[in-house]
Design a protein around this motif. Structure first.
Motif, PDB file in Angstrom:
ATOM      1  N   TYR A  58       0.820  -1.212   0.000  1.00 43.40           N
ATOM      2  CA  TYR A  58       0.000   0.000   0.000  1.00 43.40           C
ATOM      3  C   TYR A  58       0.860   1.271   0.000  1.00 43.40           C
ATOM      4  O   TYR A  58       1.724   1.452   0.856  1.00 43.40           O
ATOM      5  CB  TYR A  58      -0.920  -0.027   1.219  1.00 43.40           C
ATOM      6  CG  TYR A  58      -1.910   1.105   1.291  1.00 43.40           C
ATOM      7  CD1 TYR A  58      -2.953   1.207   0.363  1.00 43.40           C
ATOM      8  CD2 TYR A  58      -1.836   2.066   2.288  1.00 43.40           C
ATOM      9  CE1 TYR A  58      -3.875   2.238   0.430  1.00 43.40           C
ATOM     10  CE2 TYR A  58      -2.754   3.107   2.375  1.00 43.40           C
ATOM     11  CZ  TYR A  58      -3.772   3.185   1.432  1.00 43.40           C
ATOM     12  OH  TYR A  58      -4.689   4.206   1.492  1.00 43.40           O
ATOM     13  N   LYS A  59       0.642   2.127  -1.004  1.00 40.95           N
ATOM     14  CA  LYS A  59       1.284   3.451  -1.146  1.00 40.95           C
ATOM     15  C   LYS A  59       2.785   3.420  -1.448  1.00 40.95           C
ATOM     16  O   LYS A  59       3.404   4.472  -1.576  1.00 40.95           O
ATOM     17  CB  LYS A  59       1.057   4.332   0.103  1.00 40.95           C
ATOM     18  CG  LYS A  59      -0.402   4.689   0.358  1.00 40.95           C
ATOM     19  CD  LYS A  59      -0.928   5.653  -0.692  1.00 40.95           C
ATOM     20  CE  LYS A  59      -2.410   5.942  -0.508  1.00 40.95           C
ATOM     21  NZ  LYS A  59      -2.985   6.676  -1.644  1.00 40.95           N
ATOM     22  N   ILE A  60       3.394   2.227  -1.583  1.00 43.48           N
ATOM     23  CA  ILE A  60       4.843   2.168  -1.837  1.00 43.48           C
ATOM     24  C   ILE A  60       5.177   2.813  -3.185  1.00 43.48           C
ATOM     25  O   ILE A  60       6.141   3.576  -3.301  1.00 43.48           O
ATOM     26  CB  ILE A  60       5.367   0.699  -1.806  1.00 43.48           C
ATOM     27  CG1 ILE A  60       5.130   0.077  -0.427  1.00 43.48           C
ATOM     28  CG2 ILE A  60       6.853   0.633  -2.171  1.00 43.48           C
ATOM     29  CD1 ILE A  60       5.961   0.652   0.687  1.00 43.48           C
ATOM     30  N   GLN A  61       4.340   2.527  -4.191  1.00 45.75           N
ATOM     31  CA  GLN A  61       4.573   3.097  -5.522  1.00 45.75           C
ATOM     32  C   GLN A  61       4.536   4.628  -5.471  1.00 45.75           C
ATOM     33  O   GLN A  61       5.398   5.302  -6.034  1.00 45.75           O
ATOM     34  CB  GLN A  61       3.500   2.566  -6.503  1.00 45.75           C
ATOM     35  CG  GLN A  61       3.673   3.023  -7.954  1.00 45.75           C
ATOM     36  CD  GLN A  61       4.870   2.384  -8.657  1.00 45.75           C
ATOM     37  OE1 GLN A  61       5.094   1.184  -8.549  1.00 45.75           O
ATOM     38  NE2 GLN A  61       5.663   3.188  -9.360  1.00 45.75           N
ATOM     39  N   TYR A  65       2.426   9.498   3.340  1.00 49.57           N
ATOM     40  CA  TYR A  65       3.058   8.778   4.452  1.00 49.57           C
ATOM     41  C   TYR A  65       2.045   8.489   5.555  1.00 49.57           C
ATOM     42  O   TYR A  65       2.084   7.445   6.187  1.00 49.57           O
ATOM     43  CB  TYR A  65       4.230   9.591   5.019  1.00 49.57           C
ATOM     44  CG  TYR A  65       5.529   9.340   4.276  1.00 49.57           C
ATOM     45  CD1 TYR A  65       6.383   8.331   4.693  1.00 49.57           C
ATOM     46  CD2 TYR A  65       5.892  10.091   3.173  1.00 49.57           C
ATOM     47  CE1 TYR A  65       7.572   8.089   4.029  1.00 49.57           C
ATOM     48  CE2 TYR A  65       7.086   9.863   2.496  1.00 49.57           C
ATOM     49  CZ  TYR A  65       7.930   8.858   2.932  1.00 49.57           C
ATOM     50  OH  TYR A  65       9.104   8.616   2.275  1.00 49.57           O
ATOM     51  N   LYS A  66       1.133   9.451   5.786  1.00 47.02           N
ATOM     52  CA  LYS A  66       0.107   9.238   6.824  1.00 47.02           C
ATOM     53  C   LYS A  66      -0.707   7.997   6.479  1.00 47.02           C
ATOM     54  O   LYS A  66      -0.966   7.148   7.336  1.00 47.02           O
ATOM     55  CB  LYS A  66      -0.789  10.478   6.904  1.00 47.02           C
ATOM     56  CG  LYS A  66      -1.951  10.350   7.888  1.00 47.02           C
ATOM     57  CD  LYS A  66      -1.497  10.591   9.326  1.00 47.02           C
ATOM     58  CE  LYS A  66      -2.651  10.521  10.310  1.00 47.02           C
ATOM     59  NZ  LYS A  66      -2.886   9.224  10.890  1.00 47.02           N
ATOM     60  N   ALA A  67      -1.083   7.888   5.185  1.00 41.86           N
ATOM     61  CA  ALA A  67      -1.861   6.723   4.743  1.00 41.86           C
ATOM     62  C   ALA A  67      -1.034   5.438   4.923  1.00 41.86           C
ATOM     63  O   ALA A  67      -1.537   4.414   5.374  1.00 41.86           O
ATOM     64  CB  ALA A  67      -2.262   6.901   3.280  1.00 41.86           C
ATOM     65  N   PHE A  68       0.261   5.531   4.577  1.00 47.26           N
ATOM     66  CA  PHE A  68       1.149   4.368   4.727  1.00 47.26           C
ATOM     67  C   PHE A  68       1.251   3.952   6.197  1.00 47.26           C
ATOM     68  O   PHE A  68       1.134   2.782   6.551  1.00 47.26           O
ATOM     69  CB  PHE A  68       2.545   4.697   4.179  1.00 47.26           C
ATOM     70  CG  PHE A  68       3.559   3.602   4.426  1.00 47.26           C
ATOM     71  CD1 PHE A  68       3.673   2.535   3.539  1.00 47.26           C
ATOM     72  CD2 PHE A  68       4.373   3.620   5.545  1.00 47.26           C
ATOM     73  CE1 PHE A  68       4.587   1.505   3.776  1.00 47.26           C
ATOM     74  CE2 PHE A  68       5.286   2.601   5.799  1.00 47.26           C
ATOM     75  CZ  PHE A  68       5.392   1.534   4.905  1.00 47.26           C
TER      76      PHE A  68
END
Length: 815
Positions: free
Chosen positions: A97-100, A140-143
């Motif tokens: 999740y969100k790495i991309q 980052y918050k989502a990560f």
């Protein structure tokens, strides 16, 4: 760790000095950028290049780590839709999740920064790149929010799928371009942790860059903004997602993790001391920084520690035997706030006039001393800790939110099987030594630790509607309180009514909260305790049970719209729904002249009294009568915000001259009646003490000779139109009666002057246009003088209308 040590050197200096000062006196540590620390521009720019080069190298490694993490994602996705999937699409989405997105943000940042560093030039600007990077921290918050689930999912998939286990145990990370190592093997779990570590690293680099950037460099404000955003982000993310950076190994080989740390005021031998408190998985440690020789590594000195197995919280009965806390009177705290605001204004003026840096440093030093005094002396909520073996410790906190955070964190750890122990001197030394590296809170929470240009927070009025809450397992009597930060600590500002016997309270109550440089809003949800046997005699202890609590950052961009902004705070499975909007102080300074001659709100006082054939407007008399009947002992009367919808309903009834006014008043919450009275004075087309006399009041209060001041201030009252003067004297006597009950209602003359001064003197729109500069500037200068004017009359012996008028002949100097 070197960057970290550099970035926090200032704090160490502060704490060094703190414990050796006289009890109750502020220290004199200087300010973050003192004259002696200023590096010459040439050397500073060279240091900038060094800091950036080091950061660029680490950014390259980070991008390679993110690439390594993304590498297996495509083949895993490809197999997900086949008959033999390694993972489902849902599992892949969760783990990666969100790495991309994070990879793309950093690749773009690296590609933009790299040529600037390689073709270095002293005039080069790159603050905008860091500002852009900070502005994308939402990803980052989502990560971070997903981090725990991502780890759990990866672990479950590894256990149930051998193929994935092989992949996740050995991911290949490319070495840097000029490195001999072509690849290193890293686990997926270790790589998933890297983004969390990265924000901390970037924040420390921003500290260093600011340190070596001249204040007049175009990058300076941009880097400050980026640092503010990053620090806010770091303080808002949950600390317990961060196991590696917080771990230290005990001599027995067990992992001792740092769970939470922060600055607390301890009451020790009758005086207040600022301590740095560390909560580890098995022990609570209270420390201060030791003095060390210049250039030597900083160390903490342990004041005491309690193993969690031996730590107990005292019962309300035991609390009664604790030492009585000396509470600083509110007016002293308010005076100090005003001094700080005045110094802030002076700093801003010096800066605007390109003043001497030495003068600015001197002012900043003074501001720090005052803020430090406020930080030490304002907390009054006791947080007591017992060691089962006898010794007790007492901290003072400014917020019930903070107390419950510490208590919950300790109680959560105590659910585990903990053993009592005694640390040997060597073990204690190792543990205290680890505090310096592991701490997550580096700065004393005072605003002078930030520079003035760095988000001063919001000044003005925040309107909040607390709608409803869901998620309670059983019926209870529920209410919410609202807190905002002010001068580095949190203050409770509003409280909803208690909703009885429900699992789904529907408050729908609106509050107007005054903000003084605030950056956060907290909502606490309580269950009301009606059992009198559980009441604690210590009036600072709240016996109502906290059901949940949550905090949000007040982002100026998001809040400063004219529309309501709806939000939800989730707390322990409870969801509280609320809306908010913000009015800046310069907007709230405006009085809107009324076009109507009917009703009472927004209509000249002379028109209303003439129409009513009264000396004092009916609305003023009725509200005051009701407050004196049943609100004079209400804690925070006139300070605690009334429900806005109730205030609007009362306003409509008074405007319509409805015959049900008295019935409605007797049923209405007393804070709404107090709020209606304040609103009436605020909405007058011109202030009660008039626009014409405003400059003279400002000059009169500034006179230093007592006789001249008395002469001038009394003459000014005589110069008021009769309806204004009679109403003012009527209100004055009422406020004095309220202040007589200060031991119960906690409202001193100074508190009341702070609430009513700006309301009675604030100039109308045409008058105030010339005064407006910075919102905080208005607060410190105009408002300070307005408060002082009202305070002068409140502290004056009784003033009679007849006596005043009789003396008119003696004082005929025109105003």
């Amino acid at each position: 760790m070197e960057e970290e040590e550099e970035a926090i050197g200032y704090l160490d200096k502060v704490l060094e000095d703190e414990d050796d000062s006289e009890p109750g006196t502020p220290t004199s540590p200087g300010s973050p950028f003192s004259a002696s620390e200023k590096v010459d521009t040439g050397k500073g720019l060279e240091m900038r290049k060094l800091v950036l080069s080091g950061f660029l190298a680490s950014e390259e490694i980070y991008i390679n780590q993110l690439e390594a993490l993304l590498l297996p994602m495509k083949p895993l996705k490809a197999t997900a839709t086949t008959s033999q999937p390694v993972l489902t699409l849902q599992q892949i989405e969760t783990i990666f999740y969100k790495i991309q997105d994070i990879y793309e943000i950093h690749k773009e940042f690296y590609d933009s920064l790299c040529p600037k560093v390689q073709q270095w030039d002293s005039n080069i600007t790159m603050g905008h790149l860091f500002q852009k990077l900070a502005s994308q921290l939402g990803v980052y918050k989502a990560f971070v929010d997903n981090y725990k689930i991502a780890l759990e999912t990866a672990e479950k998939c590894s256990q149930s799928n051998y193929q994935f286990q092989k992949i996740s145990e050995e991911l290949k990370v490319k070495g840097p371009k000029d490195s001999k190592e072509s690849h290193t093997s890293v686990t997926m779990e270790a790589l998933l942790y890297k983004p969390i570590d990265r924000v901390t690293r970037s924040t420390l680099v921003l500290h260093d860059l600011l340190k070596h950037t001249p204040a007049d460099h175009p990058d300076y404000p941009l880097l400050q903004d980026a640092l503010r955003i990053s620090q806010n982000f770091l303080s808002s993310i949950n600390e317990d997602i961060d196991p590696r950076r917080t771990a230290v190994t005990t001599p027995k080989g067990e992992t001792r993790q740092l769970i939470k740390d922060g600055f607390l005021v301890e009451l020790s031998e009758g005086s207040r001391k600022l301590r740095h408190v560390f909560l580890f998985t098995d022990v609570l440690l209270c420390a201060k920084l030791k003095k060390t020789a210049v250039g030597k590594h900083q160390q903490y000195d342990c004041k005491w520690y309690v193993p969690l197995a031996d730590l107990v919280f005292p019962s309300p009965e035991e609390s009664e035997h604790c030492p009585q806390v000396h509470v600083i009177p509110d007016h002293e705290l308010e005076d100090m706030k005003m001094k700080i605001s005045a110094i802030k204004s002076e700093v801003q003026k010096e800066k605007a006039n390109k003043g001497q840096s030495r003068a600015i440093e001197r002012l900043k030093k003074k501001m720090f001393e005052n803020e430090f005094w406020l930080l030490l002396n304002s907390p009054a909520i006791p947080f007591r800790i017992h060691n089962r073996n006898g010794k007790s410790y007492l901290f003072l906190l400014s917020s019930d939110y903070e107390r419950s955070e510490w208590r919950e964190a300790i109680q959560k750890l105590q659910k585990k099987d903990l053993q009592a122990f005694v640390l040997s001197s060597v073990e204690l030394q190792v543990l205290t030594g680890s505090c310096f590296k592991l701490r997550t809170v580096h700065n004393i929470p005072v605003t002078s630790n930030k520079d003035d240009d760095e988000s001063p927070g919001l000044y003005g009025f925040l309107h909040v509607i607390v709608h409803s809450a869901k998620g309670f397992k059983q019926s209870a009597n529920l209410y919410c309180t609202l807190e905002v930060d002010s001068f580095g600590y949190f203050v409770s500002k509003a409280k909803t009514r208690v909703f009885r016997d429900t699992t789904e309270p529907q408050w729908n109550e609106e509050f107007e909260i005054e903000l003084e440089g605030s950056q956060s809003l907290r909502i606490l949800c309580y269950e009301k305790c009606y059992d009198k046997t559980k009441l604690n005699k210590d009036n600072n202890e709240i016996v109502d049970k906290i059901m949940g609590k949550g905090q949000i950052q007040l982002d100026p961009q998001a809040v400063q719209t004219k529309n309501w902004h709806m939000d939800v705070i989730e707390m322990n499975g409870i969801k509280v729904e609320f809306s908010m909007k913000f009015t800046s102080r310069d907007m709230s300074l405006k009085r809107t002249p009324s076009k109507k001659q009917t009703g009472v709100f927004g209509v000249k006082i002379s028109v209303v009294t003439k129409r009513e054939r009264s000396k004092v407007p009916y609305i003023v008399r009725q509200c005051i009568e009701e407050v004196e009947k049943r609100g004079i002992e209400e804690v925070g009367i006139y300070r605690i915000s009334g429900v806005a919808t109730d205030i609007q309903a009362l306003k409509a009834v008074f405007d319509a001259n409805n015959k049900d006014i008295l019935v409605m008043l007797s049923d209405m919450d007393i804070n709404a009646i107090a709020g209606t009275l304040k609103l009436y004075f605020r909405e007058l087309p011109e202030p009660l003490l008039t626009d014409r006399l405003y400059p003279a009041f400002m000059e009169g209060i500034a006179l230093s000779d007592p006789a001249a001041k008395e002469n001038c201030m009394m003459h000014l009252l005589r110069s008021l139109p009769d309806p204004n003067l009679i109403t003012f004297l009527f209100l004055l006597e009422h406020l004095k009666r309220v202040a007589e009950k200060e031991p119960i209602n906690k409202m001193s003359l100074h508190n009341l002057a702070t609430v009513f001064g700006p309301t009675l003197l604030r100039p109308s729109e045409g008058e105030s246009k010339g005064h407006l500069t910075l919102a905080s500037d208005i607060w410190s200068h105009d408002v300070m003088a307005q408060v002082q004017v009202l305070l002068y009359y409140l502290q004056h012996p009784p003033i009679s209308f007849t006596e005043l008028k009789r003396n008119t002949l003696y004082f005929s100097t025109d105003v």
